[in-house]
Scaffold this motif. Structure first.
Motif, PDB file in Angstrom:
ATOM      1  N   LYS A 185      90.270  29.031  81.716  1.00 43.19           N
ATOM      2  CA  LYS A 185      91.505  28.396  82.165  1.00 43.19           C
ATOM      3  C   LYS A 185      92.230  29.271  83.181  1.00 43.19           C
ATOM      4  CE  LYS A 185      92.177  26.209  77.665  1.00 43.19           C
ATOM      5  NZ  LYS A 185      93.066  26.144  76.484  1.00 43.19           N
ATOM      6  N   SER A 186      92.120  30.567  83.023  1.00 44.41           N
ATOM      7  CA  SER A 186      92.727  31.504  83.962  1.00 44.41           C
ATOM      8  C   SER A 186      91.893  32.769  83.985  1.00 44.41           C
ATOM      9  CB  SER A 186      94.178  31.826  83.581  1.00 44.41           C
ATOM     10  OG  SER A 186      94.223  32.523  82.352  1.00 44.41           O
ATOM     11  N   VAL A 187      91.963  33.483  85.094  1.00 43.77           N
ATOM     12  CA  VAL A 187      91.202  34.714  85.246  1.00 43.77           C
ATOM     13  C   VAL A 187      92.016  35.674  86.103  1.00 43.77           C
ATOM     14  CG1 VAL A 187      89.969  33.787  87.256  1.00 43.77           C
ATOM     15  CG2 VAL A 187      88.968  35.687  85.965  1.00 43.77           C
ATOM     16  N   SER A 188      91.921  36.954  85.776  1.00 38.76           N
ATOM     17  CA  SER A 188      92.569  38.001  86.567  1.00 38.76           C
ATOM     18  C   SER A 188      91.497  38.856  87.229  1.00 38.76           C
ATOM     19  CB  SER A 188      93.464  38.881  85.685  1.00 38.76           C
ATOM     20  OG  SER A 188      94.534  38.135  85.150  1.00 38.76           O
ATOM     21  N   ALA A 189      91.717  39.199  88.476  1.00 37.42           N
ATOM     22  CA  ALA A 189      90.752  40.012  89.211  1.00 37.42           C
ATOM     23  C   ALA A 189      91.501  40.974  90.120  1.00 37.42           C
ATOM     24  CB  ALA A 189      89.814  39.125  90.024  1.00 37.42           C
ATOM     25  N   PRO A 190      90.937  42.174  90.324  1.00 37.43           N
ATOM     26  CA  PRO A 190      91.614  43.170  91.161  1.00 37.43           C
ATOM     27  C   PRO A 190      91.600  42.791  92.641  1.00 37.43           C
ATOM     28  CG  PRO A 190      89.969  44.183  89.715  1.00 37.43           C
ATOM     29  CD  PRO A 190      89.727  42.718  89.688  1.00 37.43           C
TER      30      PRO A 190
END
Length: 424
Positions: A185-190
């Motif tokens: 549903k959501s993702v965090s990436a640098p």
């Protein structure tokens, strides 16, 4: 085209046979109408039930604790009961639905009437779009249901609100013919990294169409634009694939689209402007469905102090600065703590000093500084800590310096030779 009816669901139960289970969603039918005086929309809410028939169960799955679903022995045309066969289109990660009730996870289920592109509303068969979302779980899917033609005779019941014929058990018989799903549903990436946004589709064993179109769009702060579009044929991708990438560094694998229904997109060298809501739309012939994924672009702050050693002068206070550099997003918090030689736990200083204004760099990241005035009355041996909290950090980041007396402000070599005082 979507219109009319919405179902909102909140929990699941199950009934099982050999190797399969019937997943039951308790829902509310929301019928959209016209508001008072023809202004706006009015909604009526009616209890409803949605049953997925023959959902595959893993061989090692325990079936003993599952509660059977038993329809009413007397069909009621006022009740709204959908039965959906999933034997030809398997719902990915359906075990999440199977265990949602036991895991105390809320299942959100929205159903609306659906009109395929180019067809007339109200024609046979009827279609419904189902959006399923399990809170606190990586499960999201959007399905198209098609009603199964039932033999009509003078005794056939008709569902009063939907106006559709019911089975002998009082249910509206349908089957899943198409679905679009995502495992995230959501993702965090640098910042400056690569990221994969997951999306896929499945269709009926009798293909709805050999032509498929996939579009990825980004919505952020009220604005939207296309990221990537691909059109291809499932029976001959090599000669019919057309790709339009408006975001440089975005890509999709045509072979995986054809072979696996995998329409995931890869974004390389992420920028701050890539953050936002991504909409994956799959069009298959007359049908389409979507998934929504939120991408968070983050950058860990680099935290440092202006002094490696803090030697207080006898009369005047000394300024100690804490620098929080090159972070994203903007939400950074800084605080000062003190631990004296006689204390066991650090305490938050009543005087938190002053903050600089946020500085934004060319890559979209931010920097912030906090300046603390350390009075000469602070006891030598006191540890002063700058603690930074930020969404990109799993836990606050701290840097510290120990207050030293002027007499300790000498650098001593291993041989004991005095090299001189350290400037303050």
């Amino acid at each position: 085209m979507i219109s009319g009816v919405i179902l909102f669901g909140y929990f699941t139960t199950c009934v099982c046979a050999d190797g399969v289970a019937d997943v039951v969603l308790s829902c509310t039918l929301v019928d959209e109408g016209v508001g008072l005086g023809g202004m706006g929309a009015a909604f009526s809410r009616t209890p409803a039930t949605l049953v997925f028939r023959d959902v595959p169960v893993a061989p090692d799955e325990s079936l003993e604790m599952l509660t059977p679903f038993v329809p009413s022995s007397v069909p009621d045309p006022d009740l709204i009961l959908f039965e959906a066969k999933v034997s030809s289109v398997e719902i990915p990660s359906a075990d999440v639905l199977l265990h949602a009730d036991c895991n105390e996870q809320e299942v959100l289920c929205e159903i609306s009437r659906y009109t395929p592109h180019g067809s007339q509303e109200g024609s046979d068969p009827a279609y419904f779009m189902v959006s399923l979302n399990v809170e606190a779980a990586e499960f999201s899917t959007c399905l198209i249901l098609q009603t199964v033609m039932a033999e009509k005779d003078p005794t056939t019941l008709v569902q009063k609100k939907l106006g559709l014929p019911l089975s002998q058990s009082g249910s509206l018989l349908t089957e899943v013919i198409f679905l679009v799903f995502s495992h995230i549903k959501s993702v965090s990436a640098p910042l400056r990294a690569d990221v994969l946004l997951n999306c896929g589709f499945k269709q009926h064993e009798i293909p709805l169409s050999q032509e498929v179109a996939i579009e990825w769009r980004l919505q952020h702060r009220g604005k939207g634009h296309k990221v990537l579009e691909m059109r291809t044929r499932l029976d001959d991708a090599e000669g019919h694939t057309v790709v339009s990438a408006e975001r440089r560094g975005s890509s999709m694998d045509a072979a995986q689209v054809v072979g696996e229904g995998n329409v995931s997109v890869t974004l390389s060298k992420l920028k701050v402007l890539d953050a936002g809501i991504y909409i994956c739309t799959v069009r298959l012939g007359l049908f389409h469905a979507q998934q929504v994924i939120e991408l968070h672009v983050v950058q860990l702050p680099n935290v440092s102090l202006s002094e490696e050693k803090l030697v207080l002068k006898t009369k005047s206070p000394q300024t100690l600065s804490c620098h929080c550099n090159k972070y994203y997003p903007l939400d950074a918090q800084m605080e000062w703590l003190s631990l004296s030689p006689t204390d066991t736990e650090p305490v938050v200083l009543p005087d938190q000093g002053s903050l600089s204004s946020h500085r934004q760099h060319g890559d979209g990241t931010y920097s912030l500084s906090s300046h603390l005035s350390v009075p000469p009355s602070v006891s030598p041996g006191t540890k002063i800590t700058c603690r930074v909290s930020h969404p990109a950090l799993d836990a606050p980041l701290s840097v510290s310096v120990v207050v030293q007396s002027p007499e300790a402000g000498y650098e001593i070599t291993q041989s004991g030779e005095c090299l001189g005082t350290i400037p303050t």
